[in-house]
Structures are given as structure tokens and as C-alpha cells.
Design a protein around this motif. Structure first.
Motif, short mmCIF file in Angstrom:
data_model
loop_
_atom_site.label_atom_id
_atom_site.label_comp_id
_atom_site.label_asym_id
_atom_site.label_seq_id
_atom_site.Cartn_x
_atom_site.Cartn_y
_atom_site.Cartn_z
N ALA A 31 22.74 -23.91 42.37
CA ALA A 31 21.79 -23.32 43.31
C ALA A 31 21.59 -24.23 44.52
O ALA A 31 21.60 -25.46 44.40
CB ALA A 31 20.46 -23.09 42.62
N ILE A 32 21.44 -23.61 45.66
CA ILE A 32 21.06 -24.33 46.88
C ILE A 32 19.55 -24.20 46.99
O ILE A 32 19.01 -23.11 47.24
CB ILE A 32 21.75 -23.74 48.12
CG1 ILE A 32 23.27 -23.76 47.94
CG2 ILE A 32 21.34 -24.52 49.37
CD1 ILE A 32 24.02 -23.02 49.03
N ARG A 33 18.87 -25.29 46.76
CA ARG A 33 17.42 -25.25 46.72
C ARG A 33 16.85 -24.95 48.10
O ARG A 33 17.36 -25.40 49.13
CB ARG A 33 16.87 -26.57 46.20
CG ARG A 33 17.29 -26.88 44.76
CD ARG A 33 16.79 -28.24 44.33
NE ARG A 33 17.17 -28.56 42.95
CZ ARG A 33 16.91 -29.72 42.36
NH1 ARG A 33 16.29 -30.68 43.05
NH2 ARG A 33 17.28 -29.92 41.12
N GLN A 34 15.74 -24.21 48.08
CA GLN A 34 15.06 -23.82 49.31
C GLN A 34 13.61 -24.30 49.25
O GLN A 34 13.09 -24.58 48.16
CB GLN A 34 15.09 -22.29 49.47
CG GLN A 34 16.47 -21.69 49.40
CD GLN A 34 17.38 -22.14 50.52
OE1 GLN A 34 16.96 -22.25 51.67
NE2 GLN A 34 18.65 -22.40 50.19
N PRO A 35 12.94 -24.41 50.39
CA PRO A 35 11.52 -24.79 50.37
C PRO A 35 10.71 -23.85 49.48
O PRO A 35 10.96 -22.64 49.45
CB PRO A 35 11.10 -24.68 51.83
CG PRO A 35 12.37 -24.84 52.60
CD PRO A 35 13.44 -24.23 51.77
N ARG A 36 9.76 -24.42 48.76
CA ARG A 36 8.93 -23.62 47.86
C ARG A 36 8.04 -22.67 48.66
O ARG A 36 7.54 -23.01 49.74
CB ARG A 36 8.04 -24.53 47.00
CG ARG A 36 8.79 -25.35 45.97
CD ARG A 36 9.22 -24.52 44.77
NE ARG A 36 8.08 -23.86 44.14
CZ ARG A 36 7.24 -24.46 43.28
NH1 ARG A 36 7.42 -25.74 42.97
NH2 ARG A 36 6.25 -23.79 42.73
N ARG A 85 10.01 -19.82 43.06
CA ARG A 85 10.92 -20.47 44.00
C ARG A 85 11.96 -19.46 44.46
O ARG A 85 12.07 -18.35 43.93
CB ARG A 85 11.60 -21.68 43.35
CG ARG A 85 12.55 -21.33 42.22
CD ARG A 85 12.88 -22.57 41.40
NE ARG A 85 13.98 -22.35 40.46
CZ ARG A 85 13.85 -21.76 39.29
NH1 ARG A 85 12.68 -21.28 38.91
NH2 ARG A 85 14.90 -21.63 38.48
N LEU A 86 12.73 -19.89 45.45
CA LEU A 86 13.83 -19.11 45.99
C LEU A 86 15.08 -19.97 45.94
O LEU A 86 15.04 -21.15 46.28
CB LEU A 86 13.53 -18.71 47.44
CG LEU A 86 14.58 -17.91 48.19
CD1 LEU A 86 14.69 -16.50 47.63
CD2 LEU A 86 14.23 -17.85 49.68
N ALA A 87 16.19 -19.38 45.50
CA ALA A 87 17.45 -20.12 45.43
C ALA A 87 18.54 -19.30 46.10
O ALA A 87 18.52 -18.07 46.09
CB ALA A 87 17.83 -20.42 43.99
N ALA A 88 19.51 -20.00 46.65
CA ALA A 88 20.67 -19.36 47.27
C ALA A 88 21.93 -19.78 46.53
O ALA A 88 22.03 -20.92 46.04
CB ALA A 88 20.76 -19.74 48.75
N TYR A 89 22.89 -18.87 46.46
CA TYR A 89 24.17 -19.15 45.80
C TYR A 89 25.30 -18.67 46.71
O TYR A 89 25.36 -17.49 47.07
CB TYR A 89 24.26 -18.42 44.46
CG TYR A 89 23.24 -18.86 43.44
CD1 TYR A 89 23.51 -19.89 42.54
CD2 TYR A 89 21.98 -18.27 43.39
CE1 TYR A 89 22.58 -20.31 41.61
CE2 TYR A 89 21.03 -18.68 42.45
CZ TYR A 89 21.34 -19.70 41.57
OH TYR A 89 20.40 -20.10 40.65
N ASP A 90 26.20 -19.58 47.07
CA ASP A 90 27.37 -19.19 47.83
C ASP A 90 28.43 -18.59 46.92
O ASP A 90 29.34 -17.88 47.38
CB ASP A 90 27.95 -20.39 48.58
CG ASP A 90 27.07 -20.79 49.75
OD1 ASP A 90 26.38 -19.91 50.30
OD2 ASP A 90 27.07 -21.98 50.12
N ASP A 91 28.31 -18.87 45.63
CA ASP A 91 29.21 -18.33 44.61
C ASP A 91 28.39 -18.19 43.33
O ASP A 91 27.56 -19.06 43.03
CB ASP A 91 30.39 -19.28 44.39
CG ASP A 91 31.37 -18.73 43.36
OD1 ASP A 91 31.17 -18.99 42.16
OD2 ASP A 91 32.32 -18.03 43.76
N PRO A 92 28.58 -17.11 42.55
CA PRO A 92 27.76 -16.92 41.36
C PRO A 92 27.84 -18.07 40.36
O PRO A 92 26.89 -18.30 39.60
CB PRO A 92 28.31 -15.62 40.75
CG PRO A 92 28.93 -14.90 41.89
CD PRO A 92 29.48 -15.96 42.79
N ASP A 93 28.97 -18.79 40.33
CA ASP A 93 29.14 -19.88 39.37
C ASP A 93 28.75 -21.24 39.94
O ASP A 93 28.85 -22.25 39.24
CB ASP A 93 30.60 -19.94 38.89
CG ASP A 93 30.99 -18.71 38.08
OD1 ASP A 93 30.27 -18.40 37.11
OD2 ASP A 93 32.00 -18.06 38.43
N ALA A 94 28.31 -21.26 41.19
CA ALA A 94 27.98 -22.53 41.84
C ALA A 94 26.55 -22.96 41.51
O ALA A 94 25.73 -22.17 41.03
CB ALA A 94 28.16 -22.41 43.35
#
Length: 303
Positions: free
Chosen positions: A144-149, A133-142
Motif C-alpha cells: 500500500a502507498i500510505r496516504q495522510p489520515r 485510513r486511505l490507501a493507494a495501490y499501483d498494483d493489486p499485489d503491491a
């Protein structure tokens, strides 16, 4: 012979051998010169320190982010001498990456983080294998913002998923799996942009070499770090660069091919301009084993 001189001679020999191999195969010899800059062995006292599989370097070479394969992200500053050689690494912070619910990821199937890319907007992108999977983080402690598989690809399985990740200037991502499903089968190159995955092109596979890191350089080339594990002889590494097009790679060159045991298990690659040329910074994954080490290896590329 002093260790630094020995490494420099070994690096020069490796570059010469790579050029000779390409020429012997009937292709053009590389048009670039690769100079060894230095190697820095990095030590840390935290239990989470090590296993680094991804690295990003700030445009001026003074800052870093490194990603471990146990879902830990470290960042800080780099001390360099007047020649640009690394003399120290200062950790400013670390974060245990989280899932979409904000729960810290456990090592293994859910927490096997491998690829790291940071956009111009500061967003942190991480690719995982295990549960690919791929994940995005706007902040390291936040959370994960899930992304399409990503789509299922030949050869993708536990511990052989999306290994190499790079980001373009427009924010689009390029990802490669660690395996292709066969030694004669090219590696698929995936592109993720505006929330959608598509297959961009494919890259030739040389049987034993497997992708472990990637970056898009300021020169527009796609740089690929590959690894060959040779058992008791240790690891060998090589770096290829090319221009990615939908019709396939163009202007491909093998820039570096190291000897077994010359370096540790190099897995992460960052490409940036140091004012004199393109700098390649690589970091090793010590697998949290006492017999291995975390090291940063740097070369400068002059066209």
C-alpha cells in the motif's frame, strides 16, 4: 409468478412509492425513470469469496473489480446477453491487499476494507474503517502507498468509518463516513486531492438510512447508496443522486427505495453508461453467512 417478473414488479412499485413520498413531502417528483434490468446471484468456491462492499465496472460494462471487507480484491469479466443482463461472472484474478510494508492485511481492525475507487490511470484506491485510513495501490499485489489520515469526524468509530468512496475525473476522491454522530446531524462529505483532506460539504441524513457506497456518474451526478437494517425483516436499500457543491447538494432525487428482503445487503455501487442510459450496478455483502447471498442488482436510469 416467475421470480424475474416478481422482482420487476417489486422494483416498479418501489420506484413509484419513492416518487410519491418525495411529492408528498413538497419536493419535485423525480425527473428520471428507473427501469429494473436484472439480478444475478454469484457463487464462488474460495474461502475469501464474499463480503463484497465495493465495486467498479469498466466503461463498457464487460469488466469488474470487487472489494471484500476482509482485504481481498477480485477482478474479471462479465457475460451479458443481448439485452445487457448479466448471465455470468468470470474471475480472472484475486489479490490479498497488503499494508505499507507488504504484509497481507488480516481481517478486522486493520483489514476492514470498505470503499473502492479506480482512477483513469489504473490506480486503485481503498478506504478502510477500523483504523480509518486511505490507501493507494499501483498494483493489486503491491504494498500500500500510505496516504495522510482523514480528519476525525463525529460518529466515526470502529466499524463506522469511511464507508463510501468515489473518484472524480480529475483524480480527486470523495468519501463519506457510515455515521454522522446523530440522527439529526448531516453526513460530512470529505474531499481528498493532491495529498490533502478537506471538508467539501454535507448531505442531509434521514435517520435510519446510512451510506454504504457511492460513485460519480458520467452525467456529473454524485450517486449515494444507503442501507437500512430492519432486524428480522432484513435490509432495505435506496439510491439518491445529487450535484455536490460547496454550498450544499443540488438537484437531489431519491431514485430507488427497495422493500425489506427485496434484495440482500447491497453495499457497493458502480454507475456507468450502457449506451441506452445510466446503469446502476450494486453488489451485496453476504457477511460470509450461509443465509445470505452475493448478488448483483442492476437498474437503468433514463432522464
Amino acid at each position: 409468478m416467475p421470480n424475474r417478473r416478481r422482482r420487476a414488479l417489486s422494483a416498479a412499485l418501489a420506484v413509484f412509492m419513492s416518487a410519491a413520498l418525495i411529492s408528498a413531502a413538497g419536493g419535485p417528483a423525480p425527473a428520471a425513470t428507473l427501469d429494473y434490468v436484472g439480478t444475478y446471484v454469484w457463487h464462488g468456491g474460495e474461502a475469501s469469496f464474499g463480503g463484497f462492499s465495493g465495486i467498479e465496472i469498466s466503461p463498457d460494462g464487460s469488466g469488474f473489480h470487487v472489494l471484500s471487507d476482509r482485504a481481498w480484491l477480485y477482478w474479471g469479466s462479465i457475460e451479458r446477453d443481448p439485452q445487457g443482463v448479466i448471465r455470468g461472472m468470470s474471475i480472472a484474478g484475486r489479490a490479498h491487499l497488503r499494508d505499507g510494508k507488504g504484509v497481507p492485511l488480516k481481517p478486522g481492525y486493520l483489514g476492514d476494507s470498505e470503499g473502492l475507487a479506480i482512477g483513469g490511470d489504473g490506480r486503485i484506491w481503498v478506504s478502510f474503517e477500523g483504523l480509518d485510513r486511505l490507501a493507494a495501490y499501483d498494483d493489486p499485489d503491491a504494498a500500500a502507498i500510505r496516504q495522510p489520515r482523514p480528519p476525525d469526524l463525529p460518529g466515526m468509530r470502529v466499524n463506522a468509518g469511511l464507508e463510501a468512496l468515489a473518484i472524480r475525473r480529475d483524480g480527486g476522491l470523495i468519501a463519506l463516513p457510515e455515521r454522522s454522530g446523530g440522527e439529526a446531524r448531516p453526513f460530512p462529505v470529505l474531499q481528498f486531492s493532491e495529498g490533502e483532506w478537506r471538508r467539501l460539504t454535507e448531505i442531509r441524513r434521514d435517520p435510519r438510512w446510512l451510506p454504504v457506497g457511492a460513485d460519480l456518474g458520467p452525467d456529473g451526478f454524485f450517486y449515494l447508496l444507503e442501507r437500512d437494517f430492519r432486524g428480522v425483516l432484513g435490509f432495505a436499500s435506496r439510491v439518491r443522486r445529487m450535484r455536490l457543491t460547496e454550498d450544499g447538494p443540488r438537484d437531489e432525487e431519491i431514485l430507488l427505495e427497495s422493500q425489506p428482503l427485496q434484495y440482500d445487503n447491497l453495499e457497493g455501487l458502480a454507475v456507468w453508461h450502457d449506451g441506452q442510459g445510466i446503469r446502476l450496478t450494486m453488489v451485496s455483502d453476504d457477511n460470509f453467512l450461509i443465509l445470505q447471498r452475493t448478488e448483483l442488482v442492476e437498474y437503468r436510469l433514463r432522464d
